[in-house]
Design an enzyme around this catalytic site. Sequence first.
Site, mmCIF file in Angstrom:
data_model
loop_
_atom_site.group_PDB
_atom_site.id
_atom_site.type_symbol
_atom_site.label_atom_id
_atom_site.label_comp_id
_atom_site.label_asym_id
_atom_site.label_seq_id
_atom_site.Cartn_x
_atom_site.Cartn_y
_atom_site.Cartn_z
ATOM 1 N N ARG A 11 0.842 -1.207 0.000
ATOM 2 C CA ARG A 11 0.000 0.000 0.000
ATOM 3 C C ARG A 11 0.881 1.264 0.000
ATOM 4 O O ARG A 11 1.139 1.849 -1.045
ATOM 5 C CB ARG A 11 -0.957 -0.030 1.227
ATOM 6 C CG ARG A 11 -2.177 0.885 1.090
ATOM 7 C CD ARG A 11 -1.968 2.329 1.451
ATOM 8 N NE ARG A 11 -1.501 2.510 2.838
ATOM 9 C CZ ARG A 11 -1.073 3.662 3.314
ATOM 10 N NH1 ARG A 11 -1.070 4.745 2.535
ATOM 11 N NH2 ARG A 11 -0.620 3.769 4.560
ATOM 12 N N CYS A 237 4.162 9.718 0.231
ATOM 13 C CA CYS A 237 2.781 10.196 0.118
ATOM 14 C C CYS A 237 2.643 11.062 -1.129
ATOM 15 O O CYS A 237 3.397 12.011 -1.316
ATOM 16 C CB CYS A 237 2.421 11.004 1.358
ATOM 17 S SG CYS A 237 0.798 11.761 1.268
ATOM 18 N N ASN A 246 9.166 4.839 3.525
ATOM 19 C CA ASN A 246 8.910 4.266 4.843
ATOM 20 C C ASN A 246 10.204 3.688 5.392
ATOM 21 O O ASN A 246 11.114 3.348 4.648
ATOM 22 C CB ASN A 246 7.914 3.104 4.708
ATOM 23 C CG ASN A 246 6.514 3.553 4.412
ATOM 24 O OD1 ASN A 246 5.786 3.927 5.309
ATOM 25 N ND2 ASN A 246 6.132 3.524 3.139
#
Lengths: 297, 297
Positions: A11, A237, A246
Site C-alpha cells: 500500500r 505520500c 517508509n
Amino acid sequence: MNVQIVEVAPRDGLQNESIILSTEAKVELVERAVRGGARRIEVTSFVNPKRVPQMADADALMAALPRHEGVTYAGLVMTQRGLERALAAGVDEINAVVVATDTFCGRNQGMTTAEACDIAASLVESARAAGVWSTITIGASFGCPFEGEVPVERFTEVLLRVVDAGPDELALADTIGVAVPSDITTRLALAREIAGPDLPLRVHLHDTRHTGVANAAAAVQAGVTTLDASIGGAGGCPFAPAATGNVATEDLVYLLERTGLPTGIALSTTIETAGWLEEQLEKKLPSALLRAGGFPA
Amino acid sequence: MNVQIVEVAPRDGLQNESIILSTEAKVELVERAVRGGARRIEVTSFVNPKRVPQMADADALMAALPRHEGVTYAGLVMTQRGLERALAAGVDEINAVVVATDTFCGRNQGMTTAEACDIAASLVESARAAGVWSTITIGASFGCPFEGEVPVERFTEVLLRVVDAGPDELALADTIGVAVPSDITTRLALAREIAGPDLPLRVHLHDTRHTGVANAAAAVQAGVTTLDASIGGAGGCPFAPAATGNVATEDLVYLLERTGLPTGIALSTTIETAGWLEEQLEKKLPSALLRAGGFPA
C-alpha cells in the site's frame, strides 16, 4: 518481548510509484512478504483511482490474494464508499486516516481534520458492525509539510476526537519523516494517557531524515510493539512534497533482532524481496540492509 | 547540554573515494566546514600514500590550511613516522587507531591488536611530549567484517590496554556500521567503567545499516557529547568490505537540534557543503537532509 511489523509495502510502498505494478506482481509481493514471516499486511487502499492510480486494482487484488492461516489483510479507507468496497472485498481490517493539520488533510482527503474525525468514527462503527477490526491513523502526527509544527494542543485535540471514535487500534504516523526520538516518546506518552492503558498503539515511520530507525527504537522503548515498515523502504505520500520512503522492513528487522527483540521476519528473505521489488519498480530503494547485508558471519 | 561534532569528512569521508581531490578542494572543504560551525576537524591522515592515495597530500594540506581561532585540526596517525610528520605539519591533535580484532587490525595497519596497542601508547607519549592532544580510537568496537562478533571479553581486554596507554580521549568506532543502540549503551558503560569518570569519550558511527542516527541518540543518552560525523555522509574504510558512509553531519545536526541539543553547526550551510561535495566526488552521497531539507517552515 516480541515486536509485530505490519508490512505496508503493497500500500504505502507502492502508492507513490509511477510504475504501476500488475495485480499479479502485487500478489507476488504479498506472497513474498508472507513467506518472509509477515502476518499482518496492509495490502491496498480503497480510494479514488483517479487520485491514486496504483491502487485502482484494490478489489481485484483482494480477490486474487491467496489466504493463509494467521495472516490478516488490511485495506486503507477514507470514505463510506471505500469501506463498502473493502468489506465486499473481504479485508480483515481497515485503516482509516485523519491528518492532524487542516491543510494537509485537505490535500490528502479533501476535508478538514474535524470532518475526517467524523468520517473515521462512522467508518469504525460500520467496520465493527461488519465484524472487521479497525485502526485510525493520525497522519502528520509530528509535523506537517505545509503548516510545519503541529502544536501539542492541536495534537491533543485530534487525539481526543480519534480516541472518542473508538477504533480497535490507534496509529501515529510520521508521514513526512520529521520526528526525532524525543518527539516519539512525548507524543506516544500523550497518546497513551488519552487512549488509556488498553487501546493498542502502533507507529508508522518514514526515514526521510534518517531518524526512522532511531524513532522505531524510541517507540519500542516506550512500549509500542506494533510498527509499520515497508520492504525495501519503498513509499511516500503523493500529497506531500519530498515525503520519501517508509522505514525499510529489513532495516527494522536488523535493529530489532540485534537488540534481542524477535519479529518473526526473516532478514534474508526480506532482503531478497527488496531486491526483487527494485527490479519491479526499476529504481534503487533506500534500504540499507539490501546494500550492506546482515551482521557479518 | 551541548554536543560537539567532530567533522571527519576531509579524512574518513574522502579516504575511500576513487576521485582524488586536489589540496585546494580539500582546503575548501575544511573552510566550508569551519564556516558551517565546525570547531574540531579531522583533516587528514599521515599514513602510507601507497595504501591510501587520497591522503598523500597530508603535509601539503596542513601547510595550506588557514588557521582560525578556536578551530583545531586533527591528523590520524598509525606509526611513529606518521606522528613525526603530523607534528612537523603542526596538527593540534592526533588520532591513533587500534582495531579490536587481529584480522581487521592486520588488514588495516599490518599488525595485531596487541602490537597496535603498544604503538598507540608510544604515539600518545610522543604527542604528549610535544604538547599535542591525543585520542585513541578502537576500530570495530561493535563488530568485525572478518571475525563477526567482538566478544565482550576481547573488547574489555582492548579497552584495558588502550586506557592504560593514557590518551586524552577514548573513541569507540563502529567502523562497519553494525551496532544497534543497545550495543552502544552497553559498550559505552563498559568503557566508562574502565576509563573512570574523567577520560572524555567519543563515538565514531557509520550509517551502513541505518542505525547510525539511532546509535548517536543512544550515545548522547549515555552522556557522550562528542560524536564524529562526515558532511554528506561520505566515507568508508578501504580495508573493510561494504563499509559505507559515516553518519552524515547534517543528519546528526537535524537529530540533535530537533532534540533540543545545540551543536553550533548550521544545518543549511552544511547541506550546501554536502551538495558541493557531491559535485567534487561526482557521486550521490547518502545524506538524508541533503535530499529532504530541514523541518518544513
